[in-house]
Design an enzyme around this catalytic site. Sequence first.
Site, PDB file in Angstrom:
ATOM      1  N   ASN A  65       0.872  -1.229  -0.054  1.00 14.83           N
ATOM      2  CA  ASN A  65      -0.055  -0.023   0.075  1.00 14.83           C
ATOM      3  C   ASN A  65       0.791   1.187   0.003  1.00 14.83           C
ATOM      4  OD1 ASN A  65      -3.162  -0.457   0.370  1.00 14.83           O
ATOM      5  ND2 ASN A  65      -2.203  -2.394   1.468  1.00 14.83           N
ATOM      6  N   GLU A  66       2.203   1.373   0.582  1.00 13.60           N
ATOM      7  CA  GLU A  66       2.781   2.343   0.669  1.00 13.60           C
ATOM      8  C   GLU A  66       3.744   2.441  -0.684  1.00 13.60           C
ATOM      9  OE1 GLU A  66       3.346   4.778   2.711  1.00 13.60           O
ATOM     10  OE2 GLU A  66       2.452   4.068   4.456  1.00 13.60           O
ATOM     11  N   SER A  67       4.253   1.534  -1.484  1.00 10.34           N
ATOM     12  CA  SER A  67       4.797   1.842  -2.448  1.00 10.34           C
ATOM     13  C   SER A  67       4.818   0.840  -3.676  1.00 10.34           C
ATOM     14  CB  SER A  67       6.408   1.794  -2.152  1.00 10.34           C
ATOM     15  OG  SER A  67       6.774   0.287  -1.566  1.00 10.34           O
ATOM     16  N   TYR A 173      -6.603   4.032   4.149  1.00 10.05           N
ATOM     17  CA  TYR A 173      -5.374   3.164   4.377  1.00 10.05           C
ATOM     18  C   TYR A 173      -5.521   2.023   5.253  1.00 10.05           C
ATOM     19  CZ  TYR A 173      -0.548   2.461   5.561  1.00 10.05           C
ATOM     20  OH  TYR A 173       0.899   2.036   5.858  1.00 10.05           O
TER      21      TYR A 173
END
Length: 208
Positions: A65-67, A173
């Site tokens: 989810n971050e990158s 998120y």
Amino acid sequence: MIIYIGKGLRFLLYTVIIIVVSWLLFVNSMWVIKQIYPFHYRAEIERYSKEYNLDPYLIAAIIKNESKFNPEAISRKEAKGLMQIAPITGQWAAEKLGIKDYSEDRLFEPHLNIRMGCWYLDILHKEFDGRLPLMIAAYNAGNGNVSKWLEDPQYSKNRVTLDYIPFPETRIYLRKVLRDYNRYHIIYEEGLRGVASYIWREYIKVHI
């Protein structure tokens, strides 16, 4: 010349064909699923997850989810690398971890980025007594914001859990990371049978 194949032999051939086709479908299905939910840098993730007593599938879900597993990723706020470490967090982590040759560019190094991300999650784990939703929300919105929300009866009735998160980005998120954490565990622990059960339970059964 016509070759006659008896019923018994035909049944055997059909059975072999069905087994081969089923096996190919099984292998290809798992390959496709693992392309959607990859587990790149698994050795590094497992190493630092073990060091900081974290679940590696949680780290994989956060990285996704971050990158999206891009070690060169940079956010609008200049967070860098796989786990999107902010420059100020990277500097803090480098000091606490005793990294002498640290520079901001090193946040693009997968092993160091994952190490710092796990180190920071361990801090959040201790701060929020292992309450996973709070840890994940704090990783996105900052521990200061989460602590403030817990003290506000508008967002938390018991000061232990959050009833409402005022940041839309953090709400989304949190939902996505928890969802993907569950999916990673199913895919890499339970295999295709677990995936099939999950699809039946979450998408088919509810509509029958």
